[in-house]
Design an enzyme around this catalytic site. Structure first.
Site, PDB file in Angstrom:
ATOM      1  N   GLY A 195       0.837  -1.205   0.000  1.00 37.23           N
ATOM      2  CA  GLY A 195       0.000   0.000   0.000  1.00 37.23           C
ATOM      3  C   GLY A 195       0.862   1.241   0.000  1.00 37.23           C
ATOM      4  O   GLY A 195       2.054   1.180  -0.330  1.00 37.23           O
ATOM      5  N   ASN A 196       0.307   2.378   0.342  1.00 41.16           N
ATOM      6  CA  ASN A 196       1.098   3.622   0.431  1.00 41.16           C
ATOM      7  C   ASN A 196       0.459   4.538   1.465  1.00 41.16           C
ATOM      8  O   ASN A 196      -0.559   4.210   2.075  1.00 41.16           O
ATOM      9  CB  ASN A 196       1.226   4.280  -0.946  1.00 41.16           C
TER      10      ASN A 196
END
Ligand code: C5P
Length: 398
Positions: free
Chosen positions: A208-209
């Site tokens: 993810g980020n």
């Protein structure tokens, strides 16, 4: 320009009432929905039959529907309308409006209306000049009711001076201008992507980020308050919105986001792609939690470039706004993306700028247009940045 607007026209007892017929025609022609309320004395000047035929709705005057014992609800009428227009507004009705009197359906509706009220006075020049009328007009002005000023000309009395009702064309023009500035994107559909995407490695882990979705949610809310009907496709986020006009479509992965965008894009007039979509996804998602070992090699595949795919099928009447979050060669990278992804605008933010990018409540952006150069903005709250982006979009419809 008034497409779908609900206009409640109040007609009072004045010679200028004959112009109400033309006004109804113009409003209907510009695709507004019109309902008419007449004061009892307006019936001496124009028939209800004329106005009901032109508006396509029964004309209302009494609190009670004829013979039926059914109530004409002034509250419902006031809530129904997007704008109430009183034209012609006689000196008598203006005085009653100013003083909160409500001895007829028009005045009761005026008192209960939550929408903006416009009024176009029509009276003899001496009545208009009388201190009583002047002070009544001052009261209405102080209340933010919108005066459509009377003009100079020949009056029914035979005198010449100020007091003629503004022409119906002018009244329509003023309504259009008001609606354009308040809700310039009414009738437009918008698609927004926001937040990160999560690409599953196994049932508990993902790639993810740091995106929180704040920028995308702020843009969705600004577009909705400018009148657009918004579809917000968002990756995992803690944010919620209760704004009217926004439908939230929660997704997790890039491919789910792509599927929703493909479905919603064909009818979107405006698309803003602010999501931080993962560029890679594991080739295989493990069914069970991966056990610790010496090391782990993941084979990754590219995710769909949603922006690029939408850009390929973009129609000339569609606007796409993309984002570029860069750490180096900011300007040239953003310009390349603008062209490659067929965006109309790209919003550039650099992680080098303090207060810009992920997680912050602020952002510092430059909006680069495909056609009209670029504009660099100061560090602002994300809400204000969203407003700048929406204003840029709106200006392309002006
Ligand atoms: O190529 P890059 O990821 O920098 O492009 C950024 C722009 O493209 C953003 O508007 C982002 O939302 C969009 N994008 C996308 N799908 C991807 C990657 C980026 O829609 N897979």
């Amino acid at each position: 320009m008034l497409k779908g607007r609900k206009i409640l026209l109040g007609v009072t007892g004045s010679i200028a009432a004959y112009k109400a017929a033309h006004l109804v025609r113009l409003l209907v022609k510009s695709e507004a929905e019109v309902k008419v309320i007449m004061t009892p004395s307006a019936h001496d000047f124009i028939t209800a039959l004329t106005l009901s035929t032109l508006s396509g709705h029964p004309v209302l005057t009494n609190f009670q529907k004829d013979d039926t014992g059914v109530w004409n609800s002034h509250v419902e009428l006031g809530l129904w309308a997007d704008a109430m227009v009183i034209a012609p507004a006689s000196a008598n009705t203006i005085a009653k409006m100013a003083n909160g009197q409500c001895d007829n359906l028009l005045l009761a509706t005026y008192l209960s209306a939550r929408c903006p009220v416009f009024y176009a006075p029509a009276m003899d020049l001496d009545m208009l000049e009388h201190p009583a009328t002047k002070s009544n007009l001052d009261s209405l002005r102080a209340r933010d009711n919108h005066l459509i000023p009377p003009v100079h000309g020949e009056l029914a009395s035979g005198l010449v001076g100020k007091g003629r009702m503004a022409e119906p064309e002018e009244i329509v023009k003023q309504l259009e201008a008001w609606f354009f500035t308040k809700v310039p994107l009414k009738g437009k559909k918008a698609l927004i992507t926001a937040g990160p995407t999560y690409e599953a490695i196994d049932p508990v882990r993902f790639i993810g980020n740091h995106s929180t979705g704040k920028m995308g949610f702020a843009i969705a809310e600004e577009l909705a308050s400018a009148g657009a009907e918004v579809d917000l496709v968002t990756g995992p986020t803690t944010l919620t919105t209760t704004s009217k006009g926004i439908t939230v479509h929660p997704v997790t992965s890039a491919s789910e986001m792509f599927e929703q965008c493909k479905r919603l894009f064909p009818t979107a007039d405006i698309t803003v792609l602010s999501a931080a979509v993962a560029d890679y996804t594991p080739k295989n998602r493990a069914e069970q939690k991966i056990k610790k070992g010496e090391g782990l090699t993941l084979e990754l595949l590219r995710t769909p470039d949603i922006a690029k795919e939408l850009g390929k099928v973009k129609q000339p009447n569609q606007i796409i706004v993309g984002f570029a979050l860069e750490t180096e060669n900011e300007r040239s990278n953003a310009e390349t993306k603008l062209v490659e992804k067929n965006f109309d605008y790209i919003v550039l933010n650099s992680l080098k700028d303090p207060g810009a990018g992920f997680g912050h409540d602020t952002n510092k952006v430059e909006i680069i247009s495909r056609k009209n150069g670029s504009h660099r903005f100061e560090l602002k709250s994300k809400r204000e940045v969203a407003r700048d982006i929406v204003e840029t979009i709106t200006s392309s419809y002006a």
